[in-house]
Design a protein around this motif. Structure first.
Motif, PDB file in Angstrom:
ATOM      1  N   GLY A 165      -5.986  -0.980  -1.942  1.00 41.71           N
ATOM      2  CA  GLY A 165      -6.068  -1.488  -3.307  1.00 41.71           C
ATOM      3  C   GLY A 165      -4.797  -2.090  -3.869  1.00 41.71           C
ATOM      4  O   GLY A 165      -4.773  -2.522  -5.026  1.00 41.71           O
ATOM      5  N   PHE A 166      -3.733  -2.150  -3.079  1.00 47.22           N
ATOM      6  CA  PHE A 166      -2.487  -2.742  -3.567  1.00 47.22           C
ATOM      7  C   PHE A 166      -2.576  -4.263  -3.520  1.00 47.22           C
ATOM      8  O   PHE A 166      -3.211  -4.830  -2.631  1.00 47.22           O
ATOM      9  CB  PHE A 166      -1.295  -2.275  -2.720  1.00 47.22           C
ATOM     10  CG  PHE A 166      -0.868  -0.870  -3.010  1.00 47.22           C
ATOM     11  CD1 PHE A 166       0.172  -0.611  -3.908  1.00 47.22           C
ATOM     12  CD2 PHE A 166      -1.501   0.207  -2.403  1.00 47.22           C
ATOM     13  CE1 PHE A 166       0.567   0.688  -4.182  1.00 47.22           C
ATOM     14  CE2 PHE A 166      -1.109   1.518  -2.667  1.00 47.22           C
ATOM     15  CZ  PHE A 166      -0.076   1.757  -3.569  1.00 47.22           C
ATOM     16  N   CYS A 219      -0.870  -1.177  -7.452  1.00 45.72           N
ATOM     17  CA  CYS A 219      -2.305  -0.940  -7.570  1.00 45.72           C
ATOM     18  C   CYS A 219      -2.555  -0.008  -8.743  1.00 45.72           C
ATOM     19  O   CYS A 219      -1.665   0.715  -9.187  1.00 45.72           O
ATOM     20  CB  CYS A 219      -2.903  -0.361  -6.291  1.00 45.72           C
ATOM     21  SG  CYS A 219      -2.600   1.392  -6.019  1.00 45.72           S
TER      22      CYS A 219
END
Length: 170
Positions: free
Chosen positions: A141-142, A168
Motif C-alpha cells: 500500500g505504499f 501509506c
C-alpha cells in the motif's frame, strides 16, 4: 523448521543485536550496513518501536522504526529518536533472514506492527525504499512521494543506489 505458525513478534532487546547485525548483513549490500553501535543507539532511543520476529528460538526478522512527521527523510547512518508532534510511523529498517525466505515474514511483521500503530492513533507510515524494494512496498500500500523539500531530497541522496521516499495510510 521456521514457520509463521510459530513466529512471535516481540520488542527488540539489546540481547538481539548480534542476530540483527547478522540478518542486516544477509539483507543489504556492504555500503548499506550500519554499525552495531548505531543500531544499539537507535534501540536505546526507540525501544518501543523496534521489533524482532522470533522463530524456533532464533531471531529471523527485525524492524527498527520511530515516530516521525510526514515528508521527513532520515539521512542514512544517522541516529534518530521519536519526534514531538509525530503524525507518521517511519520504518527505517526491515530485514528478514534467508532462513525465513518465502514465508512472507515481512508483510506479516508489518501487519502486526501497523495494528499497534493504529492503536497509538497514527494514520500514516513512511519509509525510504532501497535495493529495488519499491515493488514490495507498493504491494503493501505504499506510494511514492515525489514532492519533497530540498533538504529532504538531500537526505534521500545519502542512501546508496536508487532510493525512493514512500508513504501509506494505516
Amino acid at each position: 523448521m521456521i514457520s509463521l505458525e510459530h513466529a512471535q513478534l516481540r520488542l527488540m532487546t539489546p540481547a538481539d543485536l548480534i542476530a540483527v547485525i547478522q540478518i542486516q548483513a544477509e539483507a543489504y549490500v556492504d555500503e548499506m550496513l550500519e554499525s552495531q553501535e548505531v543500531i544499539a543507539a537507535r534501540l536505546a532511543n526507540v525501544a518501543d518501536t523496534s521489533w524482532v520476529v522470533e522463530c524456533a528460538g532464533q531471531v529471523c526478522a527485525y524492524l527498527v522504526a520511530y515516530l516521525s512527521q510526514a515528508n521527513s527523510v532520515t539521512p542514512w547512518g544517522s541516529e534518530f529518536a521519536h519526534k514531538p508532534d509525530a503524525d507518521t510511523f517511519y520504518l527505517h529498517d526491515l530485514a528478514v533472514s534467508h532462513r525465513a525466505k518465502g514465508l512472507r515474514m515481512g508483510p506479516w511483521l508489518i501487519a502486526g506492527v501497523f495494528d499497534q500503530m493504529r492503536e497509538r492513533g497514527l494514520r500514516r507510515a513512511a519509509l525510504v525504499s532501497v535495493q529495488d524494494s519499491q515493488g514490495f512496498w507498493s504491494k503493501l500500500g505504499f506510494r511514492v512521494v515525489d514532492q519533497l523539500a530540498p533538504e529532504q531530497v538531500r537526505h534521500l541522496q545519502t542512501y546508496t543506489g536508487p532510493a525512493v521516499y514512500m508513504q501509506c495510510d494505516l
